[in-house]
Design a protein around this motif. Structure first.
Motif, PDB file in Angstrom:
ATOM      1  N   THR A 213      25.127 -16.490 -19.061  1.00 37.68           N
ATOM      2  CA  THR A 213      25.410 -15.340 -19.929  1.00 37.68           C
ATOM      3  C   THR A 213      24.420 -14.222 -19.651  1.00 37.68           C
ATOM      4  O   THR A 213      24.790 -13.054 -19.503  1.00 37.68           O
ATOM      5  CB  THR A 213      25.326 -15.751 -21.421  1.00 37.68           C
TER       6      THR A 213
ATOM      7  N   PHE B 161      25.211 -10.539 -18.338  1.00 34.05           N
ATOM      8  CA  PHE B 161      24.930  -9.521 -19.337  1.00 34.05           C
ATOM      9  C   PHE B 161      23.966  -8.466 -18.798  1.00 34.05           C
ATOM     10  O   PHE B 161      24.248  -7.271 -18.811  1.00 34.05           O
ATOM     11  CB  PHE B 161      24.334 -10.227 -20.560  1.00 34.05           C
TER      12      PHE B 161
ATOM     13  N   LYS C 251      25.238  -6.406 -15.809  1.00 33.11           N
ATOM     14  CA  LYS C 251      26.215  -5.391 -16.239  1.00 33.11           C
ATOM     15  C   LYS C 251      25.509  -4.197 -16.876  1.00 33.11           C
ATOM     16  O   LYS C 251      25.901  -3.050 -16.670  1.00 33.11           O
ATOM     17  CB  LYS C 251      27.203  -6.001 -17.246  1.00 33.11           C
TER      18      LYS C 251
ATOM     19  N   SER D  95      31.630  -9.118 -22.329  1.00 30.11           N
ATOM     20  CA  SER D  95      30.744 -10.270 -22.549  1.00 30.11           C
ATOM     21  C   SER D  95      31.183 -11.070 -23.782  1.00 30.11           C
ATOM     22  O   SER D  95      30.437 -11.887 -24.303  1.00 30.11           O
ATOM     23  CB  SER D  95      29.302  -9.795 -22.743  1.00 30.11           C
TER      24      SER D  95
ATOM     25  N   LYS E 204      29.932 -16.537 -21.377  1.00 34.28           N
ATOM     26  CA  LYS E 204      30.567 -15.968 -22.568  1.00 34.28           C
ATOM     27  C   LYS E 204      29.736 -16.168 -23.834  1.00 34.28           C
ATOM     28  O   LYS E 204      30.271 -16.219 -24.942  1.00 34.28           O
ATOM     29  CB  LYS E 204      31.957 -16.591 -22.756  1.00 34.28           C
TER      30      LYS E 204
ATOM     31  N   GLY F 197      28.103 -14.226 -25.487  1.00 37.31           N
ATOM     32  CA  GLY F 197      28.227 -13.112 -26.421  1.00 37.31           C
ATOM     33  C   GLY F 197      29.125 -13.431 -27.603  1.00 37.31           C
ATOM     34  O   GLY F 197      29.068 -12.772 -28.644  1.00 37.31           O
TER      35      GLY F 197
END
Length: 320
Positions: free
Chosen positions: A27, A31, A34, A60, A279, A281
């Motif tokens: 993640t 994250f 990005k 996310s 994932k 988020g």
């Protein structure tokens, strides 16, 4: 002292934080990379940066509603501070996410008082395949390691595999289990489990339930019946209705949460399989949208890889 005060112990430091950081690696990598792209070539936080950041959060699996809330807060800060450099954005985003989690999880599970119920009854709900039985087994292991007597109830009687799996976990962690023949009435299993726990003076009862979602009315009726039976033995039981969600399913976890919160009074969440996905988020979005505390997270396959959710440690793991 509450029954679960053992969770107050600083089991997190440093081993658990390390396990959490490792579990959130995918993640975090997605994250942060990005975010780096979102601010590339920019020195200040402008509308383009905020648009890019919005896309980062949505992709996310933070969810649209929660994303817009975060962006709005950052816009307010930008307007107030007049000049905000992109280098400050990570810090600001980290603060806002932690604040959001704090607002939705008013209880700090390092010091949360669970009360003096004995036995303390947990009903575990969730669709098949989310890691429900594994979560039950790992939680039983943690409780037993602290000297508490735990009994499991195999009330998912519709699948032989479910009963077999929870029996294996009971054997593995060395706790008692109450089970009946496949196809038995789940409420009957719950009743027998709680009644025997009272008779034996056991500390914690964990009841597994069926994870069928195709018929919400049937699910609602079934969970309602199990609850009523529990209350006959112990007024106020179950004390905790724990919904287990698979973090790797992203937006699908939101839909499952919606279905189960409509079907029963979910008051705690466990989000599993965070180590196998980018994932993570989803934890932020579900916490914000449903206002139900995330209580446990699964960050690995090991028997000790179920952790009490610590919002600060989680956010640290995302941004370190």
């Amino acid at each position: 002292m509450g029954l679960f005060d053992f969770f107050k112990k600083k089991e997190t430091a440093p081993e658990a934080q390390e396990a959490l950081n490792k579990g959130l690696e995918k993640t975090k990598e997605g994250f942060l990379s990005k975010i780096t792209k979102a601010v590339a070539g920019k020195s200040t936080v402008d509308d383009d940066v905020l648009d890019n950041l919005e896309e980062v959060l949505v992709t996310s699996d933070v969810g649209v509603t929660t994303t817009l809330k975060i962006i709005e807060r950052i816009q307010d800060r930008v307007a107030k501070d007049k000049y905000l450099s992109t280098s400050e954005l990570n810090l600001l985003l980290r603060d806002e996410i932690q604040l959001l989690l704090s607002e939705n999880n008013s209880n700090d599970f390092r010091s949360f008082e669970y009360g003096n119920h004995k036995p303390y009854v947990i009903m575990v709900v969730g669709v098949n395949g989310v890691g429900k039985t594994t979560t039950i087994g790992k939680l039983a292991h943690k409780l037993k390691a602290e000297g508490l007597q735990v009994v499991l109830g195999a009330a998912d009687t519709f699948r032989a595999a479910a009963v077999d799996q929870i029996k294996l976990w009971a054997e593995r962690v060395g706790v008692r289990i109450v089970a009946q023949a496949m196809g038995s009435d789940p409420a009957s299993v719950a009743f027998d489990t709680i009644q025997s726990a009272v008779a034996n003076g056991e500390d914690v009862v964990i009841i597994d339930t069926a994870g069928r979602l195709h018929n919400k009315i049937g699910l609602m009726n079934e969970l309602g019946k199990i609850k009523k039976v529990m209350e006959k033995v112990i007024p106020g039981a179950p004390h905790e209705i724990l919904l287990v969600l698979d973090g790797s399913t992203g937006q699908n976890a939101f839909e499952q949460c919606k279905q189960f919160t409509e079907a029963t009074d979910v008051n705690a969440l466990a989000i599993t399989k965070l180590d196998g996905t980018a994932k993570g988020g989803v934890v932020i979005g579900i916490s914000d949208q449903f206002k139900i505390p995330v209580k446990y997270i699964g960050v690995g396959e090991g028997i000790n890889d179920l952790q009490l959710f610590d919002k600060k440690a989680f956010v640290d793991g995302l941004f370190k």
